[in-house]
Design a protein around this motif. Structure first.
Motif, short mmCIF file in Angstrom:
data_model
loop_
_atom_site.label_atom_id
_atom_site.label_comp_id
_atom_site.label_asym_id
_atom_site.label_seq_id
_atom_site.Cartn_x
_atom_site.Cartn_y
_atom_site.Cartn_z
N THR A 117 0.84 -1.19 0.00
CA THR A 117 0.00 0.00 0.00
C THR A 117 0.88 1.25 0.00
N LEU A 118 0.38 2.27 -0.61
CA LEU A 118 1.04 3.57 -0.68
C LEU A 118 -0.06 4.59 -0.48
N HIS A 119 -0.27 5.00 0.76
CA HIS A 119 -1.40 5.88 1.06
C HIS A 119 -0.89 7.26 1.48
N PRO A 120 -1.14 8.27 0.63
CA PRO A 120 -0.68 9.61 1.00
C PRO A 120 -1.49 10.18 2.16
N LEU A 121 -0.79 10.81 3.06
CA LEU A 121 -1.45 11.45 4.20
C LEU A 121 -1.69 12.92 3.84
N GLY A 136 6.62 16.63 -0.59
CA GLY A 136 6.98 16.67 0.81
C GLY A 136 5.96 16.04 1.74
N ALA A 137 4.84 15.52 1.20
CA ALA A 137 3.82 14.90 2.05
C ALA A 137 4.30 13.55 2.57
N ALA A 138 3.76 13.16 3.69
CA ALA A 138 4.07 11.84 4.25
C ALA A 138 3.14 10.80 3.61
#
Length: 149
Positions: A117-121, A136-138
């Motif tokens: 999974t690759l879920h942007p916060l 720059g997002a986690a």
């Protein structure tokens, strides 16, 4: 390693799929095609990303060895099954859905695909502003070691 240089296919044509596709292309990653249910929307997403071909979910595995699945939570398993039906052994798949883990990609894992999974916060309100918003997002990342790497 093959996975690190394999062409990338994107499943999904929404805001996040388009923003991530553009970011990947701008970073020099080999994004080659994007797939969606609606041909017109898929063509528009391909044009937004630039340099990629529109495709169907079933044909995406003929073009790519790495898959970014950015579809709605409710469509995830159906799209994973469509990819698995045409997927050769090996490869990698990451999905961006927030409600499911890599177990939603079990049909791909059974084909030897490394899954994760690759879920942007970070929310993406529009593809045009999404690339900048994601800089720059986690991201929450999990999955098989090769996929998580």
């Amino acid at each position: 390693m093959y996975l690190e240089s394999a062409p990338i296919g994107i499943a999904g044509t929404g805001r996040l799929a388009q923003a991530l596709g553009r970011i990947l292309r701008e970073q020099g990653e080999p994004v080659v095609s994007i797939a969606g249910r609606d041909a017109g929307r898929t063509r528009a997403a391909a044009e937004f990303i630039g340099g990629v071909e529109p495709a169907s979910f079933g044909s995406l595995p003929r073009h790519a060895g790495r898959f970014l699945i950015a579809v709605s939570d409710r469509a995830l398993e159906e799209v994973a099954r469509a990819l698995a039906a045409g997927c050769p052994a090996g490869g990698m798949a990451l999905h961006t859905c927030g409600a499911a883990g890599e177990e939603a990609l079990e049909c791909l894992r059974e084909r030897g695909v490394a899954c994760g999974t690759l879920h942007p916060l970070q929310t993406v309100a529009a593809p045009e502003t999404g690339a900048a918003a994601l800089e720059g997002a986690a991201f929450a990342i999990s999955g098989d070691p090769a996929a998580a790497a």
